[in-house]
Design a protein around this motif. Structure first.
Motif, PDB file in Angstrom:
ATOM      1  N   UNK A  76      57.984   3.176  69.448  1.00 12.43           N
ATOM      2  CA  UNK A  76      56.724   4.779  69.096  1.00 12.43           C
ATOM      3  C   UNK A  76      56.368   4.879  68.267  1.00 12.43           C
ATOM      4  N   UNK A  77      55.856   5.082  67.421  1.00 11.63           N
ATOM      5  CA  UNK A  77      54.934   4.901  65.587  1.00 11.63           C
ATOM      6  C   UNK A  77      56.225   6.046  65.904  1.00 11.63           C
ATOM      7  N   UNK A  78      55.664   7.484  66.187  1.00 15.94           N
ATOM      8  CA  UNK A  78      55.500   8.879  66.595  1.00 15.94           C
ATOM      9  C   UNK A  78      57.433   8.831  66.343  1.00 15.94           C
ATOM     10  N   UNK A  79      58.122   7.808  66.894  1.00 11.31           N
ATOM     11  CA  UNK A  79      59.422   8.727  67.249  1.00 11.31           C
ATOM     12  C   UNK A  79      59.951   7.502  65.910  1.00 11.31           C
ATOM     13  N   UNK A  80      59.456   7.044  65.107  1.00  8.79           N
ATOM     14  CA  UNK A  80      60.260   6.373  64.298  1.00  8.79           C
ATOM     15  C   UNK A  80      59.277   6.747  62.772  1.00  8.79           C
ATOM     16  N   UNK A  81      59.061   7.686  63.012  1.00 11.58           N
ATOM     17  CA  UNK A  81      58.387   8.440  61.237  1.00 11.58           C
ATOM     18  C   UNK A  81      56.736   7.639  61.231  1.00 11.58           C
ATOM     19  N   UNK A  82      56.293   7.021  62.095  1.00 14.02           N
ATOM     20  CA  UNK A  82      55.082   6.644  61.974  1.00 14.02           C
ATOM     21  C   UNK A  82      53.678   7.294  62.276  1.00 14.02           C
ATOM     22  N   UNK A  87      50.666   8.345  61.322  1.00 15.81           N
ATOM     23  CA  UNK A  87      49.370   8.523  60.752  1.00 15.81           C
ATOM     24  C   UNK A  87      49.008   6.939  61.250  1.00 15.81           C
ATOM     25  N   UNK A  88      47.873   6.967  62.128  1.00 14.33           N
ATOM     26  CA  UNK A  88      46.988   5.604  62.508  1.00 14.33           C
ATOM     27  C   UNK A  88      45.860   5.726  61.592  1.00 14.33           C
ATOM     28  N   UNK A 128      36.205  -6.623  57.137  1.00 16.22           N
ATOM     29  CA  UNK A 128      38.202  -6.741  57.310  1.00 16.22           C
ATOM     30  C   UNK A 128      37.853  -5.015  58.181  1.00 16.22           C
ATOM     31  N   UNK A 129      38.350  -4.748  59.505  1.00 12.22           N
ATOM     32  CA  UNK A 129      39.222  -4.127  59.776  1.00 12.22           C
ATOM     33  C   UNK A 129      40.179  -4.263  59.289  1.00 12.22           C
ATOM     34  N   UNK A 130      40.929  -3.205  59.222  1.00 14.11           N
ATOM     35  CA  UNK A 130      42.681  -2.955  59.198  1.00 14.11           C
ATOM     36  C   UNK A 130      42.873  -2.023  59.729  1.00 14.11           C
ATOM     37  N   UNK A 131      44.315  -2.223  60.374  1.00 14.94           N
ATOM     38  CA  UNK A 131      44.714  -1.198  60.802  1.00 14.94           C
ATOM     39  C   UNK A 131      46.641  -0.920  60.536  1.00 14.94           C
ATOM     40  N   UNK A 132      46.080   0.552  60.011  1.00 12.59           N
ATOM     41  CA  UNK A 132      47.406   0.850  59.079  1.00 12.59           C
ATOM     42  C   UNK A 132      48.230   1.852  59.886  1.00 12.59           C
ATOM     43  N   UNK A 151      35.959   1.097  50.654  1.00 13.29           N
ATOM     44  CA  UNK A 151      37.487   1.083  52.196  1.00 13.29           C
ATOM     45  C   UNK A 151      36.049   2.615  52.762  1.00 13.29           C
ATOM     46  N   UNK A 152      36.072   1.439  54.066  1.00 12.25           N
ATOM     47  CA  UNK A 152      35.660   3.574  54.989  1.00 12.25           C
ATOM     48  C   UNK A 152      37.253   3.541  56.226  1.00 12.25           C
ATOM     49  N   UNK A 153      37.359   5.095  55.595  1.00 11.70           N
ATOM     50  CA  UNK A 153      38.542   4.624  57.109  1.00 11.70           C
ATOM     51  C   UNK A 153      38.872   6.064  58.428  1.00 11.70           C
ATOM     52  N   UNK A 154      38.878   5.558  59.217  1.00 11.62           N
ATOM     53  CA  UNK A 154      38.575   6.867  60.032  1.00 11.62           C
ATOM     54  C   UNK A 154      40.759   7.186  60.830  1.00 11.62           C
ATOM     55  N   UNK A 155      40.354   8.004  61.006  1.00 19.44           N
ATOM     56  CA  UNK A 155      41.892   8.672  61.726  1.00 19.44           C
ATOM     57  C   UNK A 155      42.073   8.392  62.990  1.00 19.44           C
ATOM     58  N   UNK A 156      42.928   7.976  63.118  1.00 20.63           N
ATOM     59  CA  UNK A 156      43.655   8.075  65.137  1.00 20.63           C
ATOM     60  C   UNK A 156      43.732   9.579  65.318  1.00 20.63           C
ATOM     61  N   UNK A 157      43.110  10.294  66.158  1.00 20.54           N
ATOM     62  CA  UNK A 157      43.660  11.487  66.770  1.00 20.54           C
ATOM     63  C   UNK A 157      45.151  11.640  67.033  1.00 20.54           C
ATOM     64  N   UNK A 158      44.868  10.746  68.892  1.00 24.75           N
ATOM     65  CA  UNK A 158      45.318  10.548  69.517  1.00 24.75           C
ATOM     66  C   UNK A 158      44.890   8.926  70.237  1.00 24.75           C
ATOM     67  N   UNK A 159      46.061   7.678  70.301  1.00 24.54           N
ATOM     68  CA  UNK A 159      46.560   6.681  70.265  1.00 24.54           C
ATOM     69  C   UNK A 159      46.221   6.280  72.307  1.00 24.54           C
ATOM     70  N   UNK A 160      46.105   6.264  72.931  1.00 21.81           N
ATOM     71  CA  UNK A 160      45.800   5.821  74.272  1.00 21.81           C
ATOM     72  C   UNK A 160      46.001   4.412  74.605  1.00 21.81           C
ATOM     73  N   UNK A 161      45.676   3.601  74.259  1.00 25.69           N
ATOM     74  CA  UNK A 161      46.495   2.421  74.026  1.00 25.69           C
ATOM     75  C   UNK A 161      46.428   1.745  73.008  1.00 25.69           C
ATOM     76  N   UNK A 162      47.707   1.120  73.429  1.00 24.61           N
ATOM     77  CA  UNK A 162      47.893   0.473  71.864  1.00 24.61           C
ATOM     78  C   UNK A 162      48.578  -0.806  72.192  1.00 24.61           C
ATOM     79  N   UNK A 163      49.177  -1.839  71.416  1.00 23.49           N
ATOM     80  CA  UNK A 163      50.026  -2.675  71.876  1.00 23.49           C
ATOM     81  C   UNK A 163      50.379  -3.633  73.380  1.00 23.49           C
ATOM     82  N   UNK A 164      49.263  -3.387  73.963  1.00 24.40           N
ATOM     83  CA  UNK A 164      49.193  -3.707  75.548  1.00 24.40           C
ATOM     84  C   UNK A 164      49.056  -4.855  75.254  1.00 24.40           C
ATOM     85  N   UNK A 165      49.831  -5.488  76.824  1.00 16.66           N
ATOM     86  CA  UNK A 165      49.023  -7.085  76.747  1.00 16.66           C
ATOM     87  C   UNK A 165      47.942  -7.804  76.349  1.00 16.66           C
TER      88      UNK A 165
END
Length: 163
Positions: A60-66, A68-69, A109-113, A138-152
């Motif tokens: 969980x990104x938030x639980x390990x201090x990350x 901001x996506x 390119x699209x990067x996820x940071x 570079x054009x940045x878009x900040x994720x407000x909420x991640x509804x689905x990430x790292x899905x199978x």
């Protein structure tokens, strides 16, 4: 196009492992209808053939201090292959970059940071990414909420047994 070398049991194995890679071989064999030895041989073959690329814990990104996506659309200068490869090597080596895709369209390119906060994102952007001489825009878009990430991966194109 589905991989014809994967039979129904192989597809069930990879579907089960995507859902829970911590299954014991005995549990996995039971779920796919095999005995333990043939199941283990199949898992090893799928790994050797590169169908199974590896195993990892999804955090969980938030639980390990990350918390901001950021998704970045990156344009590069001139598409000289060697320079583009230098860009790819540089960004894939940056730990903040968890996804990098060469794309068709307005961006190259699209990067996820992922970073802890906006200050860390600024340091990444200014101190790393914009330091690469090939980066033009570079054009940045900040994720407000991640509804689905790292899905199978979806395996429905194989048929009903692929889940």
């Amino acid at each position: 196009m589905p991989n014809p070398a994967l039979d129904d049991i192989d597809r069930r194995i990879v579907a089960e492992l995507q859902a829970d890679a911590r299954l014991s071989n005995i549990e996995l064999a039971d779920r796919v209808g095999l005995s333990a030895s043939p199941c283990l041989r199949r898992v090893r073959r799928l790994s050797d053939e590169g169908v199974i690329a590896g195993y990892r814990a999804v955090l969980h990104r938030n639980r390990v201090g990350l918390g901001l996506t950021v998704f970045l659309a990156v344009k590069i200068d001139r598409h000289a292959n060697e320079r583009a490869l230098d860009f790819e090597h540089a960004v894939t080596a940056m730990p903040e970059v968890v996804g990098c895709h060469l794309v068709a369209g307005e961006a190259d390119y699209f990067l996820e940071v992922v970073v802890p906060d906006m200050e860390c994102y600024q340091q990444f952007l200014v101190g790393k990414l914009l330091e690469l001489p090939i980066v033009r825009d570079v054009r940045s878009s900040i994720a407000i909420q991640s509804l689905k990430a790292d899905a199978p991966l979806p395996l429905g194109h194989f048929g009903s047994d692929g889940k």
